[in-house]
Design an enzyme around this catalytic site. Sequence first.
Site, short mmCIF file in Angstrom:
data_model
loop_
_atom_site.label_atom_id
_atom_site.label_comp_id
_atom_site.label_asym_id
_atom_site.label_seq_id
_atom_site.Cartn_x
_atom_site.Cartn_y
_atom_site.Cartn_z
N TRP A 127 58.16 107.77 58.32
CA TRP A 127 57.34 107.43 59.50
C TRP A 127 57.42 105.92 59.71
CZ3 TRP A 127 51.59 106.20 59.26
CH2 TRP A 127 51.01 106.19 60.54
N ASP A 208 51.16 110.78 51.28
CA ASP A 208 50.66 110.78 52.66
C ASP A 208 50.76 112.22 53.16
OD1 ASP A 208 49.99 110.40 55.29
OD2 ASP A 208 51.63 109.03 55.75
N ALA A 210 49.67 114.62 56.19
CA ALA A 210 49.14 114.59 57.56
C ALA A 210 49.26 115.91 58.30
CB ALA A 210 49.87 113.50 58.37
N LYS A 243 46.08 116.20 63.14
CA LYS A 243 46.91 117.32 63.57
C LYS A 243 46.26 118.66 63.28
CE LYS A 243 49.84 113.76 63.48
NZ LYS A 243 49.47 112.40 63.03
#
Length: 394
Positions: A127, A208, A210, A243
């Site tokens: 990312w 991470d 998400a 999300k």
Amino acid sequence: MFELLKEQPADKILMLMQAYREDPREQKVDLGVGVYKNADGKTPIMRAIKTAEKQLWEIEETKSYTGLAGDVGFADAMFGLLYGDTIKRETVAAAATPGGTGAVRQGFDMIRMANREARVFVSDPSWPNHITMLKHLGIEMVPYRYFDSETRSVDFEGMMADLGTAKPGDVVLLHGCCHNPTGANLTLDQWQAVIDLMTRNGLVPMVDIAYQGFGDGLEEDAAGLRMVVSQMPEALVAASCSKNFGVYRERTGLLMAVAQDPARLKVNQGMLNHLNRQNFSFPPDHGARLVTMVLNDAALRADWEEEVREIREGVLALRVQLADELRRLTNSDRFDFVKQHRGMFSRLGATPEQVEKMRVDNGIYMVGDSRINVAGLNARTVPVLAKALVDAGA
């Protein structure tokens, strides 16, 4: 003073969004922006979140600040979602943040305060904000091989070789599931091999996560993370609710410092509180409150889990349709990797020139490295993208 400032490079995805908005063609297709969209191109409010908002409107009595780390109930609810019964709650310090981005940024700040010599190993690709934030903070970033552009799968041999150069105290940044931008994930055996390497070499994992629930399921998507926190002496975990709860604009995230030694809890929690205070004081609460209500109410949670399943299966169906259409057009299986990838993203392997040709000729907008948001497709536009890819020579 202001005359000393230098213009910063524009964000490529934001530029893509602007170009898409300015394109007058009715049949244009936006595959760049990383948000979930339904078949109508809308990002809906999830049913359980809408119900929780109505309930909250009735019962909420104050807009006063929460604590520096946010509401403890949010951390407790997220602990259960992320870890189940894998580890004990008293091993986890937690602080709410403005979105997953805020959690990642606070995690990097914590690394810098703990060890200014630490390097952060980041997957290539990753990312983009991972890289720009590390650069902004002056933390040395070391890329490790992750994606094989030929096979469109994880270059695990290259990954392990690069991580083998890390020194004790260095940090390994891992995507918990649904790797962004490639969609290619580690297998559980590969997770274990990475954990074994980090243990041998004294490395610190930062995960991470998400997109929990958007890959193979809520439990399945947390499996790698749970292996990490149950086996490693310590870890940082940045979680986003944008999300899987659809609360993008509410900026709902959580940073957790996990330590097997419960004696570290007080210091770790104090550090998370301190970092919040220095950056934004009290974190936003509205989205966190809604997530907490959904996770703690049996009926709301069941409805939320069902909607997450619907979203996941819808995206998987689009993947199958795209791979099958490309197989039909090319009489080749070279795009079958799209079926194997998970989450909202896949990197298709088109060149920047081919990506530009698809934008000009077909009004199809994707990031220059050919990363697409699969959720930006629908049953009608899948054939459009497939034909455009073939016509562009991808």
